[in-house]
Design an enzyme around this catalytic site. Structure first.
Site, short mmCIF file in Angstrom:
data_model
loop_
_atom_site.label_atom_id
_atom_site.label_comp_id
_atom_site.label_asym_id
_atom_site.label_seq_id
_atom_site.Cartn_x
_atom_site.Cartn_y
_atom_site.Cartn_z
N LYS A 181 -0.23 3.81 -2.32
CA LYS A 181 -1.15 5.15 -2.85
C LYS A 181 -0.61 6.32 -2.40
O LYS A 181 -1.12 7.07 -2.08
CB LYS A 181 -1.55 4.95 -1.58
CG LYS A 181 -2.46 3.58 -1.85
CD LYS A 181 -3.26 3.06 -0.17
CE LYS A 181 -4.53 1.79 -0.67
NZ LYS A 181 -3.60 0.43 -0.11
N SER A 195 0.81 -1.42 -0.80
CA SER A 195 -0.23 0.10 0.54
C SER A 195 1.09 1.21 -0.17
O SER A 195 -0.07 2.32 -0.40
CB SER A 195 -0.80 -0.24 1.75
OG SER A 195 -1.58 -0.98 0.81
N SER A 205 -5.96 3.88 4.18
CA SER A 205 -5.09 2.85 3.80
C SER A 205 -6.51 1.92 2.73
O SER A 205 -6.05 0.60 2.71
CB SER A 205 -3.81 1.80 3.82
OG SER A 205 -3.14 1.38 2.85
#
Length: 391
Positions: A67, A64, A124
């Site tokens: 991102k 993640s 997230s």
């Protein structure tokens, strides 16, 4: 007797270093840097200086932490006016279907772009990431193209994205510790307001669906913002392939640092590694910034339509010392000719301001022409002569 003990201690330390050359022994009571993660980097974002790193160009799955690039594009679109924080973003079936970390958006559910940003930064949310990608680019695939173009523009030479949230296990979705530091630096320097979101520990959002209205709590996945003094972000990530990754941003005494770790074995080690890097940097870094250099004079211009041209500095001079020495008693020397000859082009270098400490050069700040000055032609010269005679 005391002298003999000191000599013996010195001999034992010498023998230790010869027998164990890979073990660091630092002076002044500073502990050696111990990081379990196989890849890491510590960067000072104002100058882009890499303070330390290991396997920082090794390609790995970022989970993640992907991102960060998604957020960078979101803020790019906010800046250019193609997106507004108050825009209504609708969740598609594809966005809802995302697994992993999510905020449980329902198909057809709407949230403001700002709420979606909070869902991405704090919790997230994979579903929120895909919903924003589709809202901005029409599809996740088109958004990912933008991500890769932006990465290339930043010089992220060892990065390729396959999705916008990092959920994929594809070998074609990869980046490096150094490239993560690059995109983190771009995000926090260009859009420092992201740190207002990434430093939120807990916040509620409201789901409004066919099933009714309910509150949902967002809790920050980055535990360092509660346990490490000065930590204000930025993004965690973990999958079975990527293991545990983190790009952490902390600020102390006017200095910011970006600590990136990849493939830590567990979440606690990830936090410990990132904190150890930050401690290492704050103990050694001293940043000098020249916010108010001396005003610049105009420069004379020969054979131009104007007799003088304005000058300006190119940005702000910054110097980072990584040896634990305060940057004091800095001297400056301006290297600048008294005149130039037309044509002069705005933005071209006219001279430089050189910075020194203890006689050693620290760096230079370019001095640029502040405007265009065209070469004087026959008609212009004739006009000046006539004006003079008329007077």
């Amino acid at each position: 007797m005391l002298r003999k003990r000191k000599n013996l201690l010195g001999i034992w330390m010498l023998l230790f270093c010869l027998l164990f050359p890979n073990v660091s022994v630092l002076a002044a009571g500073k502990p050696a840097l111990e990081v379990a993660a196989p890849s890491y980097v510590l960067m000072e974002p104002e100058t882009g200086t890499v303070i330390c790193g290991k396997e920082m160009d090794t390609r790995r799955s970022p989970a993640s932490v992907t991102k960060i690039m998604t957020l960078l594009l979101i803020f790019d679109h906010l800046e250019n006016g193609t997106l507004d924080l108050s825009d209504t973003v609708t969740t598609s079936a594809h966005a809802k279907s995302m697994g992993g970390s999510q905020v449980f958006l329902e198909e057809g559910e709407t949230q403001t772009a700002e709420t979606m940003i909070k869902c991405i930064v704090i919790a997230s949310g994979n579903d929120a990431s895909v919903a924003m990608a589709e809202h901005i680019a029409g599809s996740e695939q088109e958004f990912v193209k933008e991500m890769n173009e932006r990465a290339a523009g930043l010089g992220m030479k060892n990065t390729h994205f396959e999705d916008c949230c990092g959920l994929t296990d594809s070998d074609s979705h990869y980046t490096t510790a150094y490239d993560i530091a690059l995109m983190s630096r771009e995000l926090i320097r260009r859009y420092p307001q992201v740190l207002e979101y990434s430093s939120i520990w807990m916040e509620n959002i409201t789901h409004v669906t066919r099933q009714g209205t309910k509150e949902f709590g967002l809790t920050n996945t980055n535990k360092l913002i509660r346990t490490y003094e000065g930590c204000v972000g930025l993004k965690t990530g973990s999958t079975s392939k990527a293991k545990f990754c983190l790009s952490a941003v902390a600020e102390r005494n006017g200095i910011s640092l970006i600590s990136v770790v990849m493939a830590s074995p567990d979440s606690k080690t990830r936090q410990k590694d990132a904190a150890a890097l930050l401690d290492y940097g704050f103990a050694r870094c001293s940043l000098y910034t020249d916010e108010n250099p001396d005003p610049l004079p105009e420069m004379k211009v020969k054979k131009g339509v104007s007799s003088a041209v304005s000058l300006k500095y190119e940005g702000t001079f910054r110097y980072l010392d990584t040896e634990g020495r305060p940057v004091t008693e800095v001297t400056k020397k301006r290297v600048l000719p008294s005149e130039t000859t037309a044509p002069v082009k705005k933005g071209q270098q006219a001279g430089e301001l050189v910075y020194y400490r203890d006689g050693q050069e620290l760096g230079k700040l370019r001095i640029l022409y502040g405007e265009d000055v065209a070469e004087a032609g026959y008609s212009h010269c004739l006009k000046k002569v006539l004006d003079f005679l008329w007077l």
